[in-house]
Each structure stands twice: as structure tokens, then as C-alpha cells.
Motif scaffolding. Structure first.
Motif, PDB file in Angstrom:
ATOM      1  N   TYR A 110      20.525  53.002  33.260  1.00  0.00           N
ATOM      2  CA  TYR A 110      20.262  52.326  34.535  1.00  0.00           C
ATOM      3  C   TYR A 110      20.138  53.392  35.608  1.00  0.00           C
ATOM      4  CZ  TYR A 110      20.792  49.273  38.576  1.00  0.00           C
ATOM      5  OH  TYR A 110      20.591  48.615  39.766  1.00  0.00           O
ATOM      6  N   TYR A 111      18.961  53.445  36.251  1.00  0.00           N
ATOM      7  CA  TYR A 111      18.683  54.514  37.217  1.00  0.00           C
ATOM      8  C   TYR A 111      17.696  54.006  38.254  1.00  0.00           C
ATOM      9  CZ  TYR A 111      17.189  59.166  38.902  1.00  0.00           C
ATOM     10  OH  TYR A 111      16.897  60.268  39.671  1.00  0.00           O
ATOM     11  N   PRO A 131      30.781  62.252  37.801  1.00  0.00           N
ATOM     12  CA  PRO A 131      29.995  62.003  39.007  1.00  0.00           C
ATOM     13  C   PRO A 131      29.934  60.511  39.316  1.00  0.00           C
ATOM     14  CG  PRO A 131      28.542  62.323  37.148  1.00  0.00           C
ATOM     15  CD  PRO A 131      29.924  62.565  36.638  1.00  0.00           C
ATOM     16  N   PRO A 132      29.633  60.159  40.573  1.00  0.00           N
ATOM     17  CA  PRO A 132      29.488  58.741  40.911  1.00  0.00           C
ATOM     18  C   PRO A 132      28.129  58.205  40.468  1.00  0.00           C
ATOM     19  CG  PRO A 132      29.070  60.072  42.834  1.00  0.00           C
ATOM     20  CD  PRO A 132      29.502  61.021  41.752  1.00  0.00           C
ATOM     21  N   ARG A 188      28.747  55.830  30.480  1.00  0.00           N
ATOM     22  CA  ARG A 188      29.179  56.938  31.332  1.00  0.00           C
ATOM     23  C   ARG A 188      28.094  57.244  32.362  1.00  0.00           C
ATOM     24  NH1 ARG A 188      33.325  60.509  30.623  1.00  0.00           N
ATOM     25  NH2 ARG A 188      33.566  60.033  28.398  1.00  0.00           N
ATOM     26  N   ALA A 189      28.527  57.668  33.558  1.00  0.00           N
ATOM     27  CA  ALA A 189      27.596  58.113  34.591  1.00  0.00           C
ATOM     28  C   ALA A 189      26.997  59.459  34.219  1.00  0.00           C
ATOM     29  CB  ALA A 189      28.318  58.206  35.932  1.00  0.00           C
ATOM     30  N   ASP A 190      25.728  59.657  34.590  1.00  0.00           N
ATOM     31  CA  ASP A 190      25.118  60.969  34.365  1.00  0.00           C
ATOM     32  C   ASP A 190      25.060  61.751  35.681  1.00  0.00           C
ATOM     33  OD1 ASP A 190      22.660  60.519  35.812  1.00  0.00           O
ATOM     34  OD2 ASP A 190      21.781  59.544  34.057  1.00  0.00           O
ATOM     35  N   PRO A 191      24.817  63.055  35.638  1.00  0.00           N
ATOM     36  CA  PRO A 191      24.864  63.881  36.853  1.00  0.00           C
ATOM     37  C   PRO A 191      23.729  63.632  37.841  1.00  0.00           C
ATOM     38  CG  PRO A 191      25.229  65.221  34.881  1.00  0.00           C
ATOM     39  CD  PRO A 191      24.747  63.890  34.425  1.00  0.00           C
ATOM     40  N   TRP A 192      22.760  62.794  37.485  1.00  0.00           N
ATOM     41  CA  TRP A 192      21.659  62.458  38.384  1.00  0.00           C
ATOM     42  C   TRP A 192      21.920  61.149  39.135  1.00  0.00           C
ATOM     43  CZ3 TRP A 192      21.308  64.899  33.768  1.00  0.00           C
ATOM     44  CH2 TRP A 192      20.588  66.098  33.720  1.00  0.00           C
ATOM     45  N   GLN A 206      14.634  67.122  36.768  1.00  0.00           N
ATOM     46  CA  GLN A 206      14.567  66.425  38.047  1.00  0.00           C
ATOM     47  C   GLN A 206      15.149  65.014  37.989  1.00  0.00           C
ATOM     48  OE1 GLN A 206      13.637  68.032  40.820  1.00  0.00           O
ATOM     49  NE2 GLN A 206      13.359  69.838  39.508  1.00  0.00           N
ATOM     50  N   THR A 207      14.923  64.310  36.899  1.00  0.00           N
ATOM     51  CA  THR A 207      15.287  62.892  36.837  1.00  0.00           C
ATOM     52  C   THR A 207      16.422  62.574  35.879  1.00  0.00           C
ATOM     53  OG1 THR A 207      13.707  62.386  35.062  1.00  0.00           O
ATOM     54  CG2 THR A 207      12.894  62.313  37.344  1.00  0.00           C
TER      55      THR A 207
END
Length: 290
Positions: free
Chosen positions: A133-134, A286-287, A107-111, A178-179
Motif C-alpha cells: 500500500y503506497y 519508519p512511519p 511492515r512499513a517500508d522506508p519510502w 525512488q519509489t
């Protein structure tokens, strides 16, 4: 809270339907069949037919990038997928040389990051991992799991959730403001008393409540941010797998399920996709930012 209305969104009996995703730009619902290596989609606001795309490897989790692209998580890695042309471009390989491994939840996270899990194909105890993955980097964040599931996020409370289905337990991680990186050791959020029940995929609403598909119980449950049981919604499928908010205003909860061979085959709801109407505090995914 609300009086749910449960209907069938897609009646086809899938072997292992998973990773429901509403694309808020396209007003299209996507999901996968892990066992059949399929990517499926359907526009809920039109008369369009179900679209089915065969994949060369095991596809288990998806997210959206933009109007034209999805992120695919497969048994070989992460891919940028063009929705209209059905072509895909490799972003990076993940455990692709280990034939006994496959991807599972994601799943995508909000960051703007994407979390994904991997596991042994036979659910070997302790072999499951969770990665993030970020900003073009892949980092292992949790290990020692068996069937890692339930990845979802609550940004206002700086929380990330995951399940280990084999231990019937939901865990919570504190995340950096922040991250979005984990900044503390995971702790138990909710433990099922019945260890024959497997918590599977879940999603959070705007209030921070968790909507969890409970494999083996034939239901979706809603848990408060404090871990209190708010509601149980029964489904006509014993093995729901995951949930996602959808519809014009995220007023629907769409739930995938798996086919159960132990149940009479005339029970057509096994493996179907369900639609729960009347959700009050749903939110879109979120994308992923590449």
C-alpha cells in the motif's frame, strides 16, 4: 558481536503473539495476539500497566503513522487507528469477502509504504500473497506463496525481504531507489536445510543484517547481507514469531512468541514476549505516510 542478555518483557502467555512494534515517539511497545484478536501495548519507561484492546476482526500486523495513530492490518482491510480513543477508520478493504482468508505479516517500508501479506486460514499451498500500500494505492507484488512472513527492508542496499514459512526459505527483492517498488524477480536469499523449521518474522538493523525469529527452533538468528549466519540466540519458547528493535536508542530486540500446547503448560515462557539487551546497530521502524 555482543553478548546477549535475554529476559522476559511480558510474561503473559499469548496464543499467537505477533507484529512487535516500537513506537519511537511514544516510547511504547505494541504487539498483537492474532488468535485472540487483541492489540496490546506497554510503555517500557514507565510503571504503566499492560493495555489490551479487543478487535472485531483478526488483527495480524501494525505500523505507526504519527504520535496519535497506528495503521492496523486485519482480516478485513487496513485501518487508521486512534491510540487514545481506540477508534478506527477504514482505509480500504482487502479480500474481505473471502471468509477463508486472513492477513498475516506486515511492515512499513522506508519510502512510507506498507507491505502486508494474506493467506488461506488453513495455509493452503500457493494461496498466499504480498501486497504493497503506497500513495493510497494497493498493489499485489508477490503471489503463489503459502505462509508469507518476514517482511523487512534494507534501504541502503535497495532490498526487500520476505519468507515463505512452508518452504523454509527467505527471498529478496530488488527495489527502486525512488519509489521502493519491486524492480526485479525475487531470488532465494537463504534456504534452511531443515524443512521442518519455519522462518517467521524478521527485521533489519543499520548494517543490513537480518534478525529472524525461527519458529520451531526456539531461537533468533542473525544473518549478514550476504546470507552468512552471524549469531544464534536461544529463547525459552519453541515458537518465536517476530522481532522488533526498541528502547531509547533501539538497543533492545523485542521478540514475540506463540503458545505451544504440546509443551508442558508449566513452562511459562511459551507465548511470552522476550527482551534481548545489548543490540549495537538497531534502528526504529519508519512511519507509514498516508
Amino acid at each position: 558481536m555482543f553478548d546477549p542478555s535475554v529476559t522476559i518483557f511480558e510474561s503473559t502467555q499469548y496464543q499467537l503473539a505477533e507484529s512487535p512494534l516500537w513506537h519511537p515517539v511514544l516510547n511504547t511497545f505494541f504487539w498483537v495476539d492474532i488468535n485472540k484478536k487483541l492489540l496490546l501495548s506497554k510503555n517500557i519507561h514507565s510503571e504503566s500497566q499492560l493495555k489490551t484492546v479487543n478487535m472485531p476482526d483478526t488483527l495480524s500486523a501494525i505500523a505507526w503513522i504519527d504520535e496519535q495513530h497506528l495503521l492496523l492490518c486485519t482480516s478485513t482491510g487496513l485501518y487508521k487507528y486512534h491510540i487514545n480513543s481506540t477508534t478506527r477508520h477504514l482505509i480500504l478493504n482487502i479480500e474481505n469477502t473471502q471468509l477463508n482468508r486472513r492477513s498475516n505479516d506486515g511492515r512499513a517500508d522506508p519510502w512510507g509504504g506498507f507491505w502486508l501479506s494474506t493467506m488461506d486460514v488453513n495455509a493452503k499451498k500457493g494461496d498466499g500473497k504480498i501486497y504493497r500500500y503506497y500513495k493510497r494505492q494497493l498493489k499485489a507484488v508477490v503471489s503463489g506463496l503459502s505462509i508469507p512472513n518476514g517482511l523487512c527492508f534494507d534501504k541502503p542496499r535497495l532490498r526487500g525481504y520476505y519468507c515463505d514459512s512452508l518452504t523454509s526459505c527467505i527471498y529478496v527483492l530488488d527495489l527502486d531507489e525512488q519509489t521502493g517498488e519491486p524492480c526485479a524477480e525475487p531470488r532465494v536469499f537463504y534456504q534452511f536445510n531443515n524443512t521442518d523449521v519455519d522462518p517467521d518474522g524478521c527485521v533489519t538493523d543499520k548494517l543490513g543484517n537480518l534478525w529472524l525469529a525461527v519458529w520451531g527452533m526456539g531461537c533468533v538468528i542473525c544473518l549478514s547481507p550476504d546470507g552468512a549466519l552471524i549469531k544464534t540466540i536461544k529463547l525459552c519458547a519453541l515458537k518465536p514469531t517476530c522481532a522488533a528493535f526498541g528502547g531509547k536508542n533501539a538497543e533492545l530486540l523485542l521478540v514475540t512468541s506463540a503458545f505451544d500446547e504440546a509443551i508442558n503448560n508449566t513452562v511459562s515462557e511459551q507465548g511470552a514476549v522476550f527482551q534481548i539487551s545489548g543490540i549495537k546497530n538497531g534502528q526504529f521502524e519508519p512511519p507509514v505516510l498516508l
